[in-house]
Design a protein around this motif. Structure first.
Motif, mmCIF file in Angstrom:
data_model
loop_
_atom_site.group_PDB
_atom_site.id
_atom_site.type_symbol
_atom_site.label_atom_id
_atom_site.label_comp_id
_atom_site.label_asym_id
_atom_site.label_seq_id
_atom_site.Cartn_x
_atom_site.Cartn_y
_atom_site.Cartn_z
ATOM 1 N N THR A 59 16.354 -19.189 -32.335
ATOM 2 C CA THR A 59 16.043 -17.997 -33.122
ATOM 3 C C THR A 59 15.457 -16.887 -32.245
ATOM 4 O OG1 THR A 59 14.000 -19.199 -33.687
ATOM 5 C CG2 THR A 59 15.724 -19.113 -35.364
ATOM 6 N N GLY A 60 15.873 -16.879 -30.970
ATOM 7 C CA GLY A 60 15.341 -15.882 -30.054
ATOM 8 C C GLY A 60 15.935 -14.503 -30.274
ATOM 9 N N ARG A 61 15.135 -13.494 -29.979
ATOM 10 C CA ARG A 61 15.590 -12.088 -30.078
ATOM 11 C C ARG A 61 16.664 -11.816 -29.031
ATOM 12 N NH1 ARG A 61 10.669 -8.727 -28.461
ATOM 13 N NH2 ARG A 61 12.232 -7.098 -28.238
ATOM 14 N N LEU B 294 10.848 -14.175 -30.560
ATOM 15 C CA LEU B 294 11.601 -14.546 -31.758
ATOM 16 C C LEU B 294 12.129 -13.327 -32.501
ATOM 17 C CD1 LEU B 294 9.330 -17.375 -33.226
ATOM 18 C CD2 LEU B 294 11.407 -17.617 -31.857
ATOM 19 N N ALA C 271 11.747 -14.658 -38.086
ATOM 20 C CA ALA C 271 12.432 -15.950 -37.928
ATOM 21 C C ALA C 271 11.437 -17.031 -37.528
ATOM 22 C CB ALA C 271 13.515 -15.839 -36.864
ATOM 23 N N PRO C 272 11.625 -18.241 -38.053
ATOM 24 C CA PRO C 272 10.773 -19.352 -37.597
ATOM 25 C C PRO C 272 11.202 -19.804 -36.216
ATOM 26 C CG PRO C 272 12.476 -20.167 -39.062
ATOM 27 C CD PRO C 272 12.643 -18.667 -39.024
ATOM 28 N N LEU C 273 10.322 -20.517 -35.553
ATOM 29 C CA LEU C 273 10.686 -21.099 -34.264
ATOM 30 C C LEU C 273 11.608 -22.288 -34.527
ATOM 31 C CD1 LEU C 273 10.476 -21.538 -31.214
ATOM 32 C CD2 LEU C 273 8.333 -22.787 -31.624
ATOM 33 N N ALA C 274 12.855 -22.143 -34.143
ATOM 34 C CA ALA C 274 13.835 -23.220 -34.331
ATOM 35 C C ALA C 274 14.485 -23.518 -32.991
ATOM 36 C CB ALA C 274 14.884 -22.812 -35.358
#
Lengths: 149, 267
Positions: free
Chosen positions: A76-78, B114, B118-121
């Motif tokens: 879910t990184g930017r 992130l 958004a959650p850390l996934a």
């Protein structure tokens, strides 16, 4: 982790690592006496458990990149989280990229792209490769175990 | 049949050596950090991040270069508290530069990496993800410590999430237990949770710098900070009202900056 050829009572040597891209890992070991080859196959969870420690089975083939596990594993990184220092990769670098290699690089998620680009560039530089092509990328992926990136 | 230690050829994977190299990387990166302080409580909602951010700013205003590592990977709030911009992090071949927030406080946080909201996934097999997720988070913490170029710092504050897991990981990664600053609110419920955290910290060998009591002077009733301080033989170094003045933070910063400097593990 070591492998023993019981028949020869000889320690087997690491031969090859493959990451097919489905989360599994294959590592082969060869007996230096009889030549027998065995493969260690790990399922996705086992593979993930090892990679989550930031270590590589078969040994590290390239220096660890900064935040490598985070960049490789966070889903879910930017897209624009990193500026990977184009100066380091551009000016002064004698390695060029073919157009189709750049197209392929563009398909790598931006979160990890800069790091992957640097790994390919270092690979080419160390081997005196003037131009990075898709074929060079394939070879590097196989040799360096980049399938997960 | 011979067993592992009977085989004398090197282990090509060298997993133990790889782990050793990771520790070395952390030790080298933190060599310029004078003081490593974990801000923890064991309880959620007491204002650890708020205290961490304001303490960091007070230290920086006092001329002591300070960094904050937001170790709350799943609920990171430090960048907002320090008004850190969402500009990309500059990555080099061997390190990443921290961002800089209010009063010049250096900062790294998962919030900077992130997508908004958004959650850390993590990528990986979804079944039984609990098996590897903890290890992945510990590795993320280790990378924040070892791959961010903190430079010369007087103090690096680590804002820990509720619970004790991250503290234990931190002790293992650092090799030396960090000094601990505990945050509580006045209530007996907070006292009980913070007591467990302080006990765990003492058991691991951390020095207790003191207790900060947050949210005093309002509806919350109790004397948690005094009781904990008495029980553990550590001072109450600050009581923070709901609307504190800068002076309140300055006093806490002064106390923290008197703490012994971290004895870094020999690398």
């Amino acid at each position: 982790m070591k492998f023993l050829c019981v028949d020869c009572d000889s320690q087997m040597s690491f031969a090859e690592r493959q990451l097919p891209g489905d989360g599994t890992l294959a590592a082969t070991f060869k007996c230096p006496k009889c030549g027998r080859v065995v493969a260690m196959l790990t399922n996705p969870m086992e593979t993930q458990l090892v990679s989550s420690l930031g270590v590589e089975i078969g040994g590290r083939t390239v220096p660890e990149q900064p935040l490598q596990t985070i960049r490789s594993a966070v889903a879910t990184g930017r897209e624009d989280a990193f500026d990977d220092g184009s100066r380091e990769q551009g000016a002064g670098s004698r390695t060029s990229w073919s157009a189709d290699a750049l197209q392929r690089l563009d398909r790598v998620p931006n979160f990890v792209r800069g790091m992957v680009k640097r790994i390919y560039a270092d690979y080419a530089k160390e081997r005196g490769i003037a131009e990075i092509t898709p074929a060079v990328m394939d070879t590097a992926r196989s040799e360096l175990g980049l399938e997960g990136m | 049949m011979r067993t592992y230690h009977d085989l004398t050829d090197p282990d090509r994977s060298g997993l133990a050596q790889q782990i050793g190299a990771q520790r070395q990387r952390v030790a080298e990166r933190l060599a310029g950090v004078g003081r490593i302080v974990a801000v923890m409580s064991g309880k959620g909602g007491v204002g650890k991040s708020y205290v961490t951010a304001h303490l960091a700013r007070a230290l920086a205003r006092a001329g002591k270069p300070t960094g904050v590592l937001d170790a709350d990977l799943n609920g990171p709030t430090i960048p907002r508290l320090l008004e850190v911009s969402r500009a990309p992090l500059t990555a080099h071949s061997a390190h990443v530069e921290p961002m800089v927030g209010l009063d010049g406080v250096r900062c790294i946080s998962m919030a900077l990496l992130l997508e908004d909201g958004a959650p850390l996934a993590f990528r990986g097999p979804s079944a039984e993800s609990f098996v590897w997720r903890g290890a992945m988070e510990a590795t993320a913490l280790r990378e924040f410590l070892g791959d961010v170029e903190w430079g010369t710092l007087d103090t690096l504050l680590l804002d820990l999430p509720p619970g004790m897991q991250r503290y234990v990981e931190l002790c293992d990664i650092l090799g030396t237990p960090p000094a601990v600053l505990t945050v509580t609110i006045p209530t007996p419920e907070s006292r009980d949770a913070v007591r467990r955290a302080m006990r765990a910290a003492v058991d691991r060998g951390s020095a207790l710098l003191g207790v900060v009591e947050n949210m005093v002077g309002g509806e919350l009733r109790g004397s948690a900070a005094d009781e904990l301080a008495s029980e553990f033989g550590t001072p109450v170094i600050g009581r923070v009202p709901f609307h504190p003045s800068a002076n309140a933070w300055d006093q806490i910063a002064d106390q923290v900056s008197r703490a012994p400097r971290t004895a870094h593990r020999a690398s």
